[in-house]
Design an enzyme around this catalytic site. Structure first.
Site, PDB file in Angstrom:
ATOM      1  N   ALA A  63     110.747  86.404  56.164  1.00  0.00           N
ATOM      2  CA  ALA A  63     111.320  87.683  55.760  1.00  0.00           C
ATOM      3  C   ALA A  63     112.829  87.606  55.981  1.00  0.00           C
ATOM      4  O   ALA A  63     113.309  86.841  56.821  1.00  0.00           O
ATOM      5  CB  ALA A  63     110.706  88.815  56.576  1.00  0.00           C
ATOM      6  N   GLY A 108     107.181  85.071  57.393  1.00  0.00           N
ATOM      7  CA  GLY A 108     106.606  85.691  56.205  1.00  0.00           C
ATOM      8  C   GLY A 108     106.236  84.675  55.133  1.00  0.00           C
ATOM      9  O   GLY A 108     105.323  84.914  54.334  1.00  0.00           O
ATOM     10  N   GLU A 111     102.975  83.468  55.947  1.00  0.00           N
ATOM     11  CA  GLU A 111     102.019  84.557  55.697  1.00  0.00           C
ATOM     12  C   GLU A 111     101.679  84.683  54.212  1.00  0.00           C
ATOM     13  O   GLU A 111     100.551  85.020  53.862  1.00  0.00           O
ATOM     14  CB  GLU A 111     102.580  85.865  56.271  1.00  0.00           C
ATOM     15  CG  GLU A 111     102.627  85.808  57.800  1.00  0.00           C
ATOM     16  CD  GLU A 111     103.317  87.004  58.436  1.00  0.00           C
ATOM     17  OE1 GLU A 111     104.512  87.215  58.143  1.00  0.00           O
ATOM     18  OE2 GLU A 111     102.682  87.714  59.225  1.00  0.00           O
ATOM     19  N   GLU A 131     108.864  84.448  64.605  1.00  0.00           N
ATOM     20  CA  GLU A 131     109.160  85.873  64.807  1.00  0.00           C
ATOM     21  C   GLU A 131     109.440  86.251  66.259  1.00  0.00           C
ATOM     22  O   GLU A 131     110.374  87.003  66.534  1.00  0.00           O
ATOM     23  CB  GLU A 131     107.993  86.740  64.293  1.00  0.00           C
ATOM     24  CG  GLU A 131     107.959  86.875  62.784  1.00  0.00           C
ATOM     25  CD  GLU A 131     107.077  85.827  62.124  1.00  0.00           C
ATOM     26  OE1 GLU A 131     106.819  84.770  62.746  1.00  0.00           O
ATOM     27  OE2 GLU A 131     106.642  86.063  60.978  1.00  0.00           O
TER      28      GLU A 131
HETATM   29  N1  CO8 Z   1     116.366  85.516  56.282  1.00  0.00           N
HETATM   30  C1  CO8 Z   1     117.604  85.653  55.753  1.00  0.00           C
HETATM   31  N2  CO8 Z   1     118.345  84.593  55.349  1.00  0.00           N
HETATM   32  C2  CO8 Z   1     117.817  83.381  55.483  1.00  0.00           C
HETATM   33  C3  CO8 Z   1     116.533  83.164  56.042  1.00  0.00           C
HETATM   34  C4  CO8 Z   1     115.809  84.313  56.451  1.00  0.00           C
HETATM   35  N3  CO8 Z   1     114.555  84.223  56.941  1.00  0.00           N
HETATM   36  N4  CO8 Z   1     116.291  81.852  56.066  1.00  0.00           N
HETATM   37  C5  CO8 Z   1     117.373  81.253  55.546  1.00  0.00           C
HETATM   38  N5  CO8 Z   1     118.313  82.168  55.200  1.00  0.00           N
HETATM   39  C6  CO8 Z   1     119.625  81.954  54.581  1.00  0.00           C
HETATM   40  C7  CO8 Z   1     120.647  81.483  55.617  1.00  0.00           C
HETATM   41  O1  CO8 Z   1     121.178  82.590  56.304  1.00  0.00           O
HETATM   42  C8  CO8 Z   1     121.648  80.808  54.690  1.00  0.00           C
HETATM   43  O2  CO8 Z   1     122.397  81.797  54.044  1.00  0.00           O
HETATM   44  P1  CO8 Z   1     124.022  81.628  53.936  1.00  0.00           P
HETATM   45  O3  CO8 Z   1     124.211  80.362  53.170  1.00  0.00           O
HETATM   46  O4  CO8 Z   1     124.455  82.849  53.206  1.00  0.00           O
HETATM   47  O5  CO8 Z   1     124.515  81.512  55.352  1.00  0.00           O
HETATM   48  C9  CO8 Z   1     120.773  80.166  53.634  1.00  0.00           C
HETATM   49  O6  CO8 Z   1     119.532  80.883  53.653  1.00  0.00           O
HETATM   50  C10 CO8 Z   1     120.483  78.700  53.897  1.00  0.00           C
HETATM   51  O7  CO8 Z   1     119.925  78.607  55.183  1.00  0.00           O
HETATM   52  P2  CO8 Z   1     120.533  77.668  56.335  1.00  0.00           P
HETATM   53  O8  CO8 Z   1     121.987  77.429  56.100  1.00  0.00           O
HETATM   54  O9  CO8 Z   1     120.147  78.261  57.651  1.00  0.00           O
HETATM   55  O10 CO8 Z   1     119.737  76.328  56.038  1.00  0.00           O
HETATM   56  P3  CO8 Z   1     119.346  75.206  57.108  1.00  0.00           P
HETATM   57  O11 CO8 Z   1     118.830  74.057  56.303  1.00  0.00           O
HETATM   58  O12 CO8 Z   1     120.453  74.956  58.055  1.00  0.00           O
HETATM   59  O13 CO8 Z   1     118.124  75.837  57.952  1.00  0.00           O
HETATM   60  C11 CO8 Z   1     116.082  77.009  58.233  1.00  0.00           C
HETATM   61  C12 CO8 Z   1     116.935  76.142  57.307  1.00  0.00           C
HETATM   62  C13 CO8 Z   1     115.619  76.180  59.442  1.00  0.00           C
HETATM   63  C14 CO8 Z   1     114.866  77.463  57.449  1.00  0.00           C
HETATM   64  C15 CO8 Z   1     116.903  78.213  58.737  1.00  0.00           C
HETATM   65  O14 CO8 Z   1     117.486  78.838  57.598  1.00  0.00           O
HETATM   66  C16 CO8 Z   1     116.121  79.237  59.471  1.00  0.00           C
HETATM   67  O15 CO8 Z   1     115.804  79.059  60.632  1.00  0.00           O
HETATM   68  N6  CO8 Z   1     115.787  80.358  58.800  1.00  0.00           N
HETATM   69  C17 CO8 Z   1     115.086  81.459  59.418  1.00  0.00           C
HETATM   70  C18 CO8 Z   1     113.615  81.145  59.603  1.00  0.00           C
HETATM   71  C19 CO8 Z   1     112.913  82.292  60.266  1.00  0.00           C
HETATM   72  O16 CO8 Z   1     113.175  82.651  61.393  1.00  0.00           O
HETATM   73  N7  CO8 Z   1     111.967  82.902  59.539  1.00  0.00           N
HETATM   74  C20 CO8 Z   1     111.168  84.004  60.026  1.00  0.00           C
HETATM   75  C21 CO8 Z   1     111.858  85.278  59.725  1.00  0.00           C
HETATM   76  S1  CO8 Z   1     111.027  86.664  60.445  1.00  0.00           S
HETATM   77  C22 CO8 Z   1     109.724  86.951  59.435  1.00  0.00           C
HETATM   78  O17 CO8 Z   1     109.442  86.213  58.534  1.00  0.00           O
HETATM   79  C23 CO8 Z   1     108.943  88.179  59.694  1.00  0.00           C
HETATM   80  C24 CO8 Z   1     107.739  88.283  58.810  1.00  0.00           C
HETATM   81  C25 CO8 Z   1     107.071  89.589  59.011  1.00  0.00           C
HETATM   82  C26 CO8 Z   1     107.631  90.605  58.072  1.00  0.00           C
HETATM   83  C27 CO8 Z   1     106.831  91.840  58.117  1.00  0.00           C
HETATM   84  C28 CO8 Z   1     107.271  92.841  57.106  1.00  0.00           C
HETATM   85  C29 CO8 Z   1     107.104  92.394  55.711  1.00  0.00           C
END
Ligand code: CO8
Length: 257
Positions: A63, A108, A111, A131
């Protein structure tokens, strides 16, 4: 739609979540569009729906954390409700659904994959529930579907630790059905869809309904439901065609009737 594309290949639809600059992260608009696309597909005579992510890096990286960071509890509830309704359309679709996981499937994203019937992963895919490290929890079905799929102990370990696992490890614990070389998840999902399409469509639909029922009810009720579905199929042309073709030593021609 801005973030969801649907392509049809014969009687198989491929739904692609396409928000590549954010690794296909799900904001409320994205999950709403997934639901709308699935509703639009409901009127079509399909044999399988494949869900995948755009690009080479991510299925769905979760998400949208930036969007969630701005949400009030009520907005978060609305987001979860809309997203869960979209996931239910996958889970409860009468048509088999297959996730082609081509990269990160986190939070997500995992999920979305869990809401599908079958998961195929590219070897570069990774899975996890980060999360709790963000101070929240899997709110799109993860706490419910993961224990049902892989058992409560492993599910709790993954959810409590937030540890990311490889595609191979995901296969070992039953989270994914098969692992294929990088770049081949979609074609492998299409191969499975083609295998499904060769079978009686009504039989597959009722088999999915019966298998889904097993997750919701006790064994006796589930077996009764299975018996009802089994006997119902004997009223179809497809059952006569399928069994008749076996006896006549030819390939069946199913019509979905
Ligand atoms: N949300 C928002 N932006 C994201 C997300 C995310 N989950 N994942 C990646 N991005 C964005 C980054 O911010 C970045 O944007 P920008 O270039 O503008 O800075 C772009 O995507 C590329 O990402 P990275 O530069 O971070 O790429 P890396 O290769 O360095 O890293 C990763 C890749 C490891 C996947 C890293 O991006 C990361 O850790 N992302 C977050 C993963 C995460 O924590 N996911 C869980 C989120 S919480 C969730 O999913 C809750 C679900 C329940 C929802 C219930 C209601 C529907």
């Amino acid at each position: 739609m801005d973030f969801v594309r649907v392509e049809r290949e014969g009687d198989v639809a491929v739904l692609t979540i396409d928000r590549q600059e954010k690794l296909n992260a799900l904001n409320p608009q994205v999950t709403e569009e997934i639901g709308q696309a699935l509703l639009d597909l409901e009127s079509e005579e399909l044999r399988a729906i494949i869900v995948t992510g755009a690009g080479e890096r991510a299925f769905v990286a979760g998400a949208d954390i930036a969007a969630m960071n701005e949400m009030s509890p009520l907005e978060a509830k609305r987001f979860a409700e809309i997203s869960n309704a979209s996931m239910a359309l996958l889970d409860r679709s009468p048509i088999p659904t297959i996730a082609a996981v081509n990269g990160y499937a986190l939070g997500g994203g995992c999920e979305v994959a869990l809401a599908c019937d079958i998961r195929v992963a590219a070897e570069n895919a990774s899975f996890g529930f980060p999360e709790v490290g963000l101070g929240i929890l899997p709110g799109m079905g993860g706490t419910q579907r993961l224990p049902r799929l892989i058992g409560p102990a492993l599910a709790k370990e993954l959810i409590f630790t937030g540890r990311r696992i490889s595609a191979e490890e995901a296969k070992d614990i039953g989270l994914v059905n098969r692992v294929v070389p990088q770049g081949e998840a979609l074609s492998a999902a299409k191969d499975i869809a083609a295998e499904i399409s060769a079978n009686g469509p009504l039989a597959v639909r009722h088999a999915k309904a019966a298998a889904n029922r097993s997750l919701d009810v006790d064994l006796v009720s589930g077996l009764e439901y299975e018996t009802d579905q089994f006997s119902l199929l004997f009223s179809t042309e497809d059952a006569k065609e399928g069994m008749g073709a076996f006896i006549e030593k030819r390939k069946p021609q199913f019509k979905g009737q």
